[in-house]
Design a protein around this motif. Structure first.
Motif, PDB file in Angstrom:
ATOM      1  N   VAL A 234       0.817  -1.153  -0.052  1.00 42.51           N
ATOM      2  CA  VAL A 234      -0.013   0.120   0.033  1.00 42.51           C
ATOM      3  C   VAL A 234       0.778   1.341  -0.129  1.00 42.51           C
ATOM      4  N   VAL A 235       0.436   2.268  -0.662  1.00 45.20           N
ATOM      5  CA  VAL A 235       1.009   3.591  -0.463  1.00 45.20           C
ATOM      6  C   VAL A 235       0.457   4.365   0.424  1.00 45.20           C
ATOM      7  N   ALA A 236       1.169   5.587   0.808  1.00 50.55           N
ATOM      8  CA  ALA A 236       0.562   6.556   1.714  1.00 50.55           C
ATOM      9  C   ALA A 236      -0.557   7.379   1.351  1.00 50.55           C
ATOM     10  N   GLY A 237      -0.721   7.559  -0.043  1.00 54.14           N
ATOM     11  CA  GLY A 237      -1.904   8.321  -0.249  1.00 54.14           C
ATOM     12  C   GLY A 237      -3.170   7.415  -0.163  1.00 54.14           C
ATOM     13  N   SER A 238      -3.082   5.848  -0.045  1.00 51.04           N
ATOM     14  CA  SER A 238      -4.544   5.229   0.034  1.00 51.04           C
ATOM     15  C   SER A 238      -4.672   4.941   1.623  1.00 51.04           C
ATOM     16  N   LEU A 239      -3.706   5.507   2.529  1.00 51.61           N
ATOM     17  CA  LEU A 239      -4.138   5.654   3.887  1.00 51.61           C
ATOM     18  C   LEU A 239      -5.110   6.670   4.322  1.00 51.61           C
ATOM     19  N   PRO A 240      -5.933   6.578   5.502  1.00 48.70           N
ATOM     20  CA  PRO A 240      -6.804   7.648   5.608  1.00 48.70           C
ATOM     21  C   PRO A 240      -6.300   8.738   6.673  1.00 48.70           C
ATOM     22  N   GLY A 241      -6.429   9.908   6.453  1.00 50.79           N
ATOM     23  CA  GLY A 241      -6.107  10.902   7.323  1.00 50.79           C
ATOM     24  C   GLY A 241      -6.707  10.842   8.637  1.00 50.79           C
ATOM     25  N   LEU A 242      -6.145  11.383   9.680  1.00 50.86           N
ATOM     26  CA  LEU A 242      -6.723  11.556  10.970  1.00 50.86           C
ATOM     27  C   LEU A 242      -7.086  12.971  11.188  1.00 50.86           C
TER      28      LEU A 242
ATOM     29  N   PRO B 108      -9.032   7.174  20.330  1.00 52.04           N
ATOM     30  CA  PRO B 108      -9.402   8.119  19.433  1.00 52.04           C
ATOM     31  C   PRO B 108     -10.642   8.082  18.854  1.00 52.04           C
ATOM     32  N   THR B 109     -11.665   8.478  19.701  1.00 51.19           N
ATOM     33  CA  THR B 109     -13.238   8.286  19.314  1.00 51.19           C
ATOM     34  C   THR B 109     -13.543   9.928  19.046  1.00 51.19           C
ATOM     35  N   ARG B 110     -14.569  10.092  18.796  1.00 54.46           N
ATOM     36  CA  ARG B 110     -15.376  11.417  18.186  1.00 54.46           C
ATOM     37  C   ARG B 110     -15.381  12.087  19.969  1.00 54.46           C
ATOM     38  N   ALA B 111     -16.072  11.209  20.781  1.00 55.11           N
ATOM     39  CA  ALA B 111     -16.296  11.943  22.089  1.00 55.11           C
ATOM     40  C   ALA B 111     -15.306  11.060  23.164  1.00 55.11           C
ATOM     41  N   CYS B 112     -15.016  12.105  24.204  1.00 56.54           N
ATOM     42  CA  CYS B 112     -14.354  11.629  25.142  1.00 56.54           C
ATOM     43  C   CYS B 112     -14.880  11.903  26.684  1.00 56.54           C
TER      44      CYS B 112
ATOM     45  N   ALA C  49     -22.405   4.311  20.301  1.00 54.90           N
ATOM     46  CA  ALA C  49     -21.781   3.672  19.117  1.00 54.90           C
ATOM     47  C   ALA C  49     -21.426   4.505  18.183  1.00 54.90           C
ATOM     48  N   SER C  50     -22.024   5.436  17.845  1.00 56.17           N
ATOM     49  CA  SER C  50     -21.660   6.440  16.948  1.00 56.17           C
ATOM     50  C   SER C  50     -20.463   6.943  17.096  1.00 56.17           C
ATOM     51  N   ASP C  51     -19.956   7.126  18.424  1.00 61.99           N
ATOM     52  CA  ASP C  51     -18.628   7.928  18.743  1.00 61.99           C
ATOM     53  C   ASP C  51     -17.460   6.902  18.002  1.00 61.99           C
TER      54      ASP C  51
ATOM     55  N   ASP D 130     -13.405   3.577  13.554  1.00 61.42           N
ATOM     56  CA  ASP D 130     -13.662   2.063  12.818  1.00 61.42           C
ATOM     57  C   ASP D 130     -13.321   2.196  11.339  1.00 61.42           C
ATOM     58  N   ASN D 131     -14.164   3.291  10.738  1.00 58.77           N
ATOM     59  CA  ASN D 131     -13.862   3.674   9.288  1.00 58.77           C
ATOM     60  C   ASN D 131     -12.595   3.763   8.895  1.00 58.77           C
ATOM     61  N   ARG D 132     -11.779   4.455   9.564  1.00 56.45           N
ATOM     62  CA  ARG D 132     -10.206   4.601   9.348  1.00 56.45           C
ATOM     63  C   ARG D 132      -9.515   3.322   9.225  1.00 56.45           C
ATOM     64  N   VAL D 133      -9.721   2.393  10.267  1.00 58.28           N
ATOM     65  CA  VAL D 133      -8.904   1.285  10.465  1.00 58.28           C
ATOM     66  C   VAL D 133      -9.514   0.268   9.156  1.00 58.28           C
ATOM     67  N   ASP D 134     -10.679   0.582   8.904  1.00 56.32           N
ATOM     68  CA  ASP D 134     -11.256  -0.382   7.619  1.00 56.32           C
ATOM     69  C   ASP D 134     -10.675  -0.015   6.551  1.00 56.32           C
ATOM     70  N   GLN D 135     -10.433   1.274   6.329  1.00 59.94           N
ATOM     71  CA  GLN D 135      -9.913   1.763   5.137  1.00 59.94           C
ATOM     72  C   GLN D 135      -8.313   1.497   4.990  1.00 59.94           C
ATOM     73  N   THR D 136      -7.710   1.406   6.015  1.00 61.25           N
ATOM     74  CA  THR D 136      -6.244   1.068   5.849  1.00 61.25           C
ATOM     75  C   THR D 136      -6.091  -0.421   5.628  1.00 61.25           C
ATOM     76  N   VAL D 137      -7.102  -1.376   6.106  1.00 58.71           N
ATOM     77  CA  VAL D 137      -7.069  -2.690   5.939  1.00 58.71           C
ATOM     78  C   VAL D 137      -7.461  -2.961   4.675  1.00 58.71           C
ATOM     79  N   GLU D 138      -8.606  -2.377   4.073  1.00 56.84           N
ATOM     80  CA  GLU D 138      -8.822  -2.711   2.785  1.00 56.84           C
ATOM     81  C   GLU D 138      -8.023  -2.242   1.699  1.00 56.84           C
ATOM     82  N   ALA D 139      -7.258  -1.267   1.910  1.00 56.01           N
ATOM     83  CA  ALA D 139      -6.373  -0.602   0.937  1.00 56.01           C
ATOM     84  C   ALA D 139      -5.099  -1.554   0.770  1.00 56.01           C
TER      85      ALA D 139
END
Length: 510
Positions: free
Chosen positions: A311-319, A475-479, A484-486, A491-500
């Motif tokens: 995988v290349v850096a451009g395919s990884l999700p930003g934080l 590293p969730t939306r709320a602290c 669950a939505s937090d 979760d989406n960032r992890v999924d994007q890294t793994v799928e890419a």
């Protein structure tokens, strides 16, 4: 990609060494040693094919006679020659020379370190101990010894952290004496009882080419100067070739999670020099392969994996960062960390035919806030990949890695996951581990939240780490997270890294 430090007994490969010769054969060899008219005959074609097959060398043993014409020796130093006195008037004089020492070209400097360069050559064992774990070779009965010291090429990146590499060659009165010395030195290297607090980091066999038998043992210990915030690593390869030995020592400072030094390729190359021969080439060009196709020499199979599978850096999700759109991933040189935090052994223990790796880091304001490690493994057969997947699954489930101290806990058990890629994968598993971040020796609540994934398709495996810094909250939306939505964005960032990563690794598979 460096493998993790390994301090468990199962890290020793179970590959047997070359069979010992009969007593009659040993006596016949002893007579030949005294005559000293030898030529190196075998090992060429088979050794070339095995050397080019991969970075870890397991060659078929094939040893004939020593070369009559050794390689030219380096210019002599002012250090006087040191040859141990013969135990009796009938004992043979040694014909070991400096030409039997390894050269710069024989030594492998693993990424990211620069090439080894010659520092000094000695007649005898030199000034100062070349290895704090070992007794002097003269005490082990060596008739003659020579030593050569190497350092990393000055001015290059990582040269200061590469440490030193030293090679000592010795000759004994017989193959039996050399084997006895080899066994004693290997035992001393594996225990390093001469140093307080030494801990075993790993052990591997050395086989191939002209090698009769050999081992690599790695230990680490805390230096007296604890302010260095690093352990001392001593990696020792002791290799026998009939009545001769070569001892290669790599010394360096390492952090807790640095993978042990692998000296296998360098040790096999040094074994060729030990008998007055040049090591076979490390690779064969396509033109050379075609020109030799009509000869009896076998050629290595074409590599299956390449950087195109990473995988290349451009395919990884930003934080997303407060006040910024995102932080950007950067590919970095191989780091002294395992691919997966919960690895329980060197990745070489999985016995893949090929592997490629890549690492990324993400920083914000000079602080590291993200890590992605990727390794793609290709196996010769499906059953090898199946067994490796099960092994990695066990690592993720138990997290047996030595760095798993009291501050580590696994947030969730390993579980099967689905990855939406084409082609469809056979199976995948993932776990989340939490462990304390390094706060420079000061107390803090910084924590790494580390998703570790293994995926399989046929003969290929992919290992992926996606770690983000947090604390006291993940590293969730709320602290603290309450809904669950937090967790959705994380979760989406992890999924994007793994799928890419998986999509790239399996792109050429049906």
């Amino acid at each position: 990609m460096s493998d993790p430090i390994s301090r468990l007994d199962q890290f020793r490969a179970d590959t047997p060494g070359a069979p010992m010769k009969s007593a009659a054969e040993v006596r016949r060899r002893g007579d030949q040693i005294r005559r000293r008219r030898r030529t190196l005959v075998a090992a060429g074609a088979v050794a070339v094919a095995a050397v080019v097959a991969g970075p870890i060398i397991f060659l078929s043993a094939g040893f004939g006679e020593r070369a009559i014409e050794p390689q030219p020796a380096p210019a002599p130093s002012q250090t006087p020659s040191t040859v141990a006195p013969s135990p009796s008037g009938s004992a043979p004089a040694s014909d070991l020379t400096r030409a039997n020492l390894p050269t710069e070209d024989d030594l492998v400097a693993e990424d990211p370190y620069p090439q080894w360069v010659l520092e000094q050559t000695y007649d005898g064992e030199g000034r100062g101990d070349h290895n704090e774990c070992l007794p002097a070779l003269a005490d082990a009965g060596a008739l003659a010894t020579f030593r050569r010291d190497f350092i990393a090429e000055a001015g290059q990146e990582y040269a200061d952290s590469a440490g030193t590499l030293k090679a000592v060659v010795a000759e004994f009165g017989s193959a039996d004496e050399a084997e006895k010395a080899r066994a004693e030195l290997s035992d001393a290297a594996s225990s390093c009882s001469a140093v307080d607090g030494a801990e075993v980091a790993g052990s591997l066999p050395v086989e191939g080419g002209v090698v009769t038998r050999g081992d690599i043992d790695v230990v680490t210990y805390l230096p007296e100067d604890t302010d260095t915030n690093a352990r001392r690593e001593v990696a020792t390869a002791v290799v026998a070739v009939e009545d001769r030995l070569v001892v290669i020592t790599r010394r360096r400072g390492v952090q807790d999670y640095v993978s042990p030094t692998s000296l296998q390729t360098s040790a096999v190359n040094a074994a060729y020099r030990l008998v007055g021969s040049s090591p076979p080439p490390a690779s064969t060009s396509s033109s050379a392969s075609s020109s030799s196709s009509s000869s009896s020499s076998a050629t290595a199979p074409a590599a299956v994996l390449s950087d195109a599978h990473l995988v290349v850096a451009g395919s990884l999700p930003g934080l997303p960062m407060e006040g910024e759109s995102s932080a950007v991933w950067q590919q970095v040189a191989p780091q002294p960390t395992p691919t997966l935090y919960c690895q329980g052994a060197w990745l070489s223990s999985l016995k893949a035919a090929e592997s490629v790796s890549r690492e990324f880091r993400l920083e914000n304001g000079g602080s590291q806030i993200g890590k992605v490690n990727v390794t793609v493994l290709e196996f010769a057969e499906q059953k090898g990949a199946d067994a490796a997947f099960d092994t990695v699954h066990g690592w993720l489930d138990a997290c047996p890695a030595s760095m798993a101290d009291a501050k580590l806990f696994t947030a969730r058990p390993v579980e099967a996951i689905e990855i939406g890629t084409t082609p469809e994968i056979d199976r995948a598993a993932q776990t989340l581990a939490e462990y304390a971040a390094d706060c420079g020796g000061e107390g803090c609540d910084a924590t790494w939240y580390d998703h570790q994934t293994v995926a399989q398709l046929g003969t290929r495996l992919v290992l992926v780490t996606h770690a983000e810094a947090g604390g006291p909250c993940p590293p969730t939306r709320a602290c603290p997270p309450e809904e669950a939505s937090d967790y959705t964005e994380w979760d989406n960032r992890v999924d994007q890294t793994v799928e890419a990563t998986v999509d790239r690794a399996f792109q050429d598979l049906p």
